[in-house]
Motif scaffolding. Structure first.
Motif, PDB file in Angstrom:
ATOM      1  N   ILE A  26       0.932  -1.175  -0.015  1.00 24.84           N
ATOM      2  CA  ILE A  26       0.039  -0.076  -0.137  1.00 24.84           C
ATOM      3  C   ILE A  26       0.976   1.049   0.063  1.00 24.84           C
ATOM      4  CG2 ILE A  26      -0.137   0.260   2.406  1.00 24.84           C
ATOM      5  CD1 ILE A  26      -3.175   0.234  -0.044  1.00 24.84           C
ATOM      6  N   GLN A  27       0.671   2.282  -0.850  1.00 22.19           N
ATOM      7  CA  GLN A  27       1.327   3.418  -0.941  1.00 22.19           C
ATOM      8  C   GLN A  27       0.443   4.673  -1.101  1.00 22.19           C
ATOM      9  OE1 GLN A  27       4.564   3.811  -0.588  1.00 22.19           O
ATOM     10  NE2 GLN A  27       5.012   1.639  -0.894  1.00 22.19           N
ATOM     11  N   VAL A  28       0.808   5.744  -0.657  1.00 27.40           N
ATOM     12  CA  VAL A  28      -0.075   7.308  -0.638  1.00 27.40           C
ATOM     13  C   VAL A  28       0.961   8.174  -0.971  1.00 27.40           C
ATOM     14  CG1 VAL A  28      -0.036   7.478   1.738  1.00 27.40           C
ATOM     15  CG2 VAL A  28      -1.842   8.394   0.349  1.00 27.40           C
ATOM     16  N   SER A  29       0.418   9.011  -2.076  1.00 24.19           N
ATOM     17  CA  SER A  29       0.873  10.362  -2.242  1.00 24.19           C
ATOM     18  C   SER A  29      -0.153  11.507  -2.134  1.00 24.19           C
ATOM     19  CB  SER A  29       1.635  10.303  -3.559  1.00 24.19           C
ATOM     20  OG  SER A  29       2.871   9.348  -3.576  1.00 24.19           O
ATOM     21  N   GLN A  30       0.071  12.255  -1.040  1.00 22.65           N
ATOM     22  CA  GLN A  30      -0.911  13.628  -1.224  1.00 22.65           C
ATOM     23  C   GLN A  30      -0.359  14.753  -1.736  1.00 22.65           C
ATOM     24  OE1 GLN A  30      -1.480  16.046   1.785  1.00 22.65           O
ATOM     25  NE2 GLN A  30      -2.903  16.886   0.590  1.00 22.65           N
ATOM     26  N   MET A  31      -0.897  15.493  -2.655  1.00 20.87           N
ATOM     27  CA  MET A  31      -0.319  16.683  -3.256  1.00 20.87           C
ATOM     28  C   MET A  31      -1.370  17.728  -3.185  1.00 20.87           C
ATOM     29  SD  MET A  31       0.040  13.345  -4.935  1.00 20.87           S
ATOM     30  CE  MET A  31      -1.334  13.778  -6.252  1.00 20.87           C
ATOM     31  N   SER A  32      -1.325  18.495  -2.106  1.00 19.04           N
ATOM     32  CA  SER A  32      -2.219  19.680  -1.842  1.00 19.04           C
ATOM     33  C   SER A  32      -3.841  19.169  -1.917  1.00 19.04           C
ATOM     34  CB  SER A  32      -2.059  20.723  -2.904  1.00 19.04           C
ATOM     35  OG  SER A  32      -3.011  21.807  -2.879  1.00 19.04           O
ATOM     36  N   ASP A  33      -4.353  19.414  -2.841  1.00 18.03           N
ATOM     37  CA  ASP A  33      -5.895  18.947  -3.068  1.00 18.03           C
ATOM     38  C   ASP A  33      -6.206  17.623  -3.740  1.00 18.03           C
ATOM     39  OD1 ASP A  33      -5.212  19.735  -5.435  1.00 18.03           O
ATOM     40  OD2 ASP A  33      -6.853  21.037  -6.033  1.00 18.03           O
ATOM     41  N   SER A  34      -5.167  16.766  -3.817  1.00 22.67           N
ATOM     42  CA  SER A  34      -5.360  15.574  -4.481  1.00 22.67           C
ATOM     43  C   SER A  34      -4.563  14.409  -3.794  1.00 22.67           C
ATOM     44  CB  SER A  34      -5.042  15.592  -6.042  1.00 22.67           C
ATOM     45  OG  SER A  34      -3.880  15.806  -6.240  1.00 22.67           O
ATOM     46  N   VAL A  35      -4.844  13.009  -4.021  1.00 25.68           N
ATOM     47  CA  VAL A  35      -4.319  12.354  -3.409  1.00 25.68           C
ATOM     48  C   VAL A  35      -4.335  10.921  -4.482  1.00 25.68           C
ATOM     49  CG1 VAL A  35      -6.321  11.133  -2.183  1.00 25.68           C
ATOM     50  CG2 VAL A  35      -3.935  10.633  -1.053  1.00 25.68           C
ATOM     51  N   LEU A  36      -3.198  10.391  -4.233  1.00 26.58           N
ATOM     52  CA  LEU A  36      -2.930   8.867  -5.054  1.00 26.58           C
ATOM     53  C   LEU A  36      -2.746   7.849  -4.053  1.00 26.58           C
ATOM     54  CD1 LEU A  36      -2.674   7.680  -7.690  1.00 26.58           C
ATOM     55  CD2 LEU A  36      -0.040   8.050  -7.511  1.00 26.58           C
ATOM     56  N   PHE A  37      -3.548   6.846  -4.349  1.00 27.87           N
ATOM     57  CA  PHE A  37      -3.440   5.609  -3.493  1.00 27.87           C
ATOM     58  C   PHE A  37      -2.981   4.333  -4.277  1.00 27.87           C
ATOM     59  CE2 PHE A  37      -6.527   7.517  -0.919  1.00 27.87           C
ATOM     60  CZ  PHE A  37      -6.087   7.676   0.386  1.00 27.87           C
ATOM     61  N   SER A  38      -2.252   3.322  -4.080  1.00 34.39           N
ATOM     62  CA  SER A  38      -2.219   2.166  -4.759  1.00 34.39           C
ATOM     63  C   SER A  38      -1.828   1.165  -4.143  1.00 34.39           C
ATOM     64  CB  SER A  38      -0.651   2.430  -5.645  1.00 34.39           C
ATOM     65  OG  SER A  38       0.460   2.423  -5.187  1.00 34.39           O
ATOM     66  N   SER A  39      -2.097  -0.352  -4.531  1.00 36.45           N
ATOM     67  CA  SER A  39      -1.877  -1.500  -3.660  1.00 36.45           C
ATOM     68  C   SER A  39      -1.607  -2.550  -4.832  1.00 36.45           C
ATOM     69  CB  SER A  39      -3.095  -1.830  -2.962  1.00 36.45           C
ATOM     70  OG  SER A  39      -4.221  -2.001  -4.202  1.00 36.45           O
ATOM     71  N   GLU A  40      -1.271  -3.613  -4.163  1.00 35.31           N
ATOM     72  CA  GLU A  40      -0.870  -4.795  -5.027  1.00 35.31           C
ATOM     73  C   GLU A  40      -2.199  -5.356  -5.718  1.00 35.31           C
ATOM     74  OE1 GLU A  40       0.509  -7.769  -1.979  1.00 35.31           O
ATOM     75  OE2 GLU A  40      -1.486  -8.468  -1.865  1.00 35.31           O
ATOM     76  N   ILE A  41      -1.889  -6.049  -6.719  1.00 36.84           N
ATOM     77  CA  ILE A  41      -2.987  -6.951  -7.429  1.00 36.84           C
ATOM     78  C   ILE A  41      -3.210  -8.103  -6.581  1.00 36.84           C
ATOM     79  CG2 ILE A  41      -3.826  -7.853  -9.362  1.00 36.84           C
ATOM     80  CD1 ILE A  41      -3.169  -5.052  -9.707  1.00 36.84           C
ATOM     81  N   SER A  42      -4.302  -8.069  -5.724  1.00 39.86           N
ATOM     82  CA  SER A  42      -4.797  -9.263  -5.110  1.00 39.86           C
ATOM     83  C   SER A  42      -6.296  -8.820  -4.565  1.00 39.86           C
ATOM     84  CB  SER A  42      -3.984  -9.592  -3.794  1.00 39.86           C
ATOM     85  OG  SER A  42      -4.110  -8.587  -2.759  1.00 39.86           O
ATOM     86  N   PRO A  43      -7.194  -9.789  -4.292  1.00 42.60           N
ATOM     87  CA  PRO A  43      -8.326  -9.519  -3.720  1.00 42.60           C
ATOM     88  C   PRO A  43      -8.271  -8.614  -2.623  1.00 42.60           C
ATOM     89  CG  PRO A  43      -8.327 -11.777  -4.298  1.00 42.60           C
ATOM     90  CD  PRO A  43      -6.779 -11.395  -4.513  1.00 42.60           C
TER      91      PRO A  43
ATOM     92  N   TYR B 173       5.049   3.013 -10.850  1.00 39.36           N
ATOM     93  CA  TYR B 173       6.172   2.906  -9.739  1.00 39.36           C
ATOM     94  C   TYR B 173       5.557   3.782  -8.739  1.00 39.36           C
ATOM     95  CZ  TYR B 173      10.279   3.596  -7.148  1.00 39.36           C
ATOM     96  OH  TYR B 173      11.261   3.868  -6.199  1.00 39.36           O
ATOM     97  N   HIS B 174       5.570   3.320  -7.401  1.00 43.50           N
ATOM     98  CA  HIS B 174       5.152   4.241  -6.327  1.00 43.50           C
ATOM     99  C   HIS B 174       5.846   3.878  -5.245  1.00 43.50           C
ATOM    100  CE1 HIS B 174       1.183   6.008  -4.493  1.00 43.50           C
ATOM    101  NE2 HIS B 174       2.369   6.718  -4.326  1.00 43.50           N
ATOM    102  N   ASP B 175       6.340   4.963  -4.563  1.00 43.35           N
ATOM    103  CA  ASP B 175       7.100   4.791  -3.223  1.00 43.35           C
ATOM    104  C   ASP B 175       6.810   6.096  -2.244  1.00 43.35           C
ATOM    105  OD1 ASP B 175       8.797   6.954  -3.961  1.00 43.35           O
ATOM    106  OD2 ASP B 175      10.517   5.656  -4.312  1.00 43.35           O
ATOM    107  N   SER B 176       7.215   6.128  -1.271  1.00 48.17           N
ATOM    108  CA  SER B 176       7.270   7.194  -0.240  1.00 48.17           C
ATOM    109  C   SER B 176       7.441   8.675  -0.788  1.00 48.17           C
ATOM    110  CB  SER B 176       7.754   7.141   1.108  1.00 48.17           C
ATOM    111  OG  SER B 176       9.035   6.999   1.021  1.00 48.17           O
ATOM    112  N   LYS B 177       8.190   8.795  -1.640  1.00 48.40           N
ATOM    113  CA  LYS B 177       8.707   9.878  -2.359  1.00 48.40           C
ATOM    114  C   LYS B 177       8.056  10.378  -3.779  1.00 48.40           C
ATOM    115  CE  LYS B 177      12.959   9.638   0.207  1.00 48.40           C
ATOM    116  NZ  LYS B 177      14.425   9.619   0.124  1.00 48.40           N
ATOM    117  N   THR B 178       7.821   9.448  -4.659  1.00 46.23           N
ATOM    118  CA  THR B 178       7.424   9.682  -5.838  1.00 46.23           C
ATOM    119  C   THR B 178       6.504   8.763  -6.498  1.00 46.23           C
ATOM    120  OG1 THR B 178       8.192  10.540  -7.984  1.00 46.23           O
ATOM    121  CG2 THR B 178       9.367   8.638  -7.099  1.00 46.23           C
ATOM    122  N   PHE B 179       6.129   8.900  -7.784  1.00 47.57           N
ATOM    123  CA  PHE B 179       5.300   8.020  -8.350  1.00 47.57           C
ATOM    124  C   PHE B 179       5.260   8.223  -9.863  1.00 47.57           C
ATOM    125  CE2 PHE B 179       2.361  11.354  -6.907  1.00 47.57           C
ATOM    126  CZ  PHE B 179       1.743  11.730  -8.222  1.00 47.57           C
TER     127      PHE B 179
END
Length: 286
Positions: free
Chosen positions: A72-89, A123-129
């Protein structure tokens, strides 16, 4: 470790009207700076992210996963947010839950959002995507190519675009349909609603009171009191949504009316529930 793109589930959410909120805050005519920061904190949903990283899947904990933290990863940019997760149920349903919580908590603050949940390369980590998966989510929400948002979930008119909801890509619905996991399907259906072959997160679907009439614990007065709790919650949501709205701004009101219409339907259901309980509780004529 050399960075590499991954196939991931992706959720992108944009907070609507934030620029106007900032302008109003700076001129002391709207929300305070502290309130804006609270909205950004809700948008990031850091508590939800940390909970998964520390404890593993929160929704459907027995469903299949690859990594306990679901990548699970998150990147929040002012008024928007990006979440991502692995491919699984587990990955898909917990990402959807993260997005649903954001939508609902911001709605409690009277704030609308628009977004898109999809699957793609990222590609998504704690610093960039970076990746075409993010590009797809962003373009559907923002409309960078078509000059208008492609989100049409729960549209009120045939040609309406840019509705204030988080739409779910058919890539996601198809993946879930192909799984045999009953918890995944049950929880997904609680989070979303489908209209004209378009699926979107629907924050009101879980706000309802249900009971088993005639059960051993059935008490009509208790059921009506519980229903009234739901009714008051819906009324508070309506009040919060219109609190900061410029009623003369037709573009804004078109977005707000989507939620007011849905809330009014839920309130009507509350009234019907009370009426049904009242009818069932009447003595049978001898």
């Amino acid at each position: 470790m050399k960075p590499k793109f991954k196939d991931k589930f992706i959720g992108f959410i944009d907070l609507l009207g934030f620029t106007s909120m900032v302008d109003a805050s700076e001129s002391n005519t709207g929300r305070s700076l502290a309130e804006l920061i609270i909205l950004q904190t809700i948008l990031e949903n850091r508590d939800g992210i940390d909970n998964i990283r520390e404890n593993g899947p929160i929704i459907c904990p027995d469903s299949e996963y690859n990594q306990l933290n679901l990548d699970i990863q998150v990147s929040q940019m002012s008024d928007s947010v990006l979440f991502s997760s692995e491919i699984s149920p587990s990955g898909v349903i917990n990402l959807i839950n993260l997005c649903w919580v954001v939508v609902f908590k911001l709605l409690q603050e009277g704030v609308l959002v628009r977004g898109y949940i999809t699957r793609g390369s990222l590609y998504h980590d704690s610093k960039t995507f970076v990746g075409s998966g993010f590009n797809r989510a962003y373009e559907f929400e923002n409309g960078s190519y078509k000059k208008k948002s492609s989100v049409t979930a729960f549209k009120m008119h045939p040609d309406e675009c840019g509705t204030p909801f988080v739409e779910v890509d058919k890539k996601i619905t198809q993946y879930i349909e192909e799984q045999s996991d009953p918890c995944l399907k049950t929880m997904f259906n609680r989070f979303v609603m489908e209209q004209e072959d378009v699926t979107g997160l629907f924050p009101f679907k879980k706000i309802a009171h249900e009971c088993i009439v005639g059960g051993s614990d059935y008490d009509p007065l208790d059921e009506m009191r519980s229903n009234d709790v739901v009714r008051r919650m819906l009324l508070v949501l309506k009040e919060n949504i219109v609190r900061y709205v410029d009623a003369e701004n037709q573009q804004v009101m078109r977005k707000v009316n989507h939620y007011l219409d849905a809330l009014n339907r839920q309130l009507e259901n509350c009234d019907k529930f009370d009426e049904a309980i009242g009818e069932l509780d009447k003595p049978i004529a001898g």
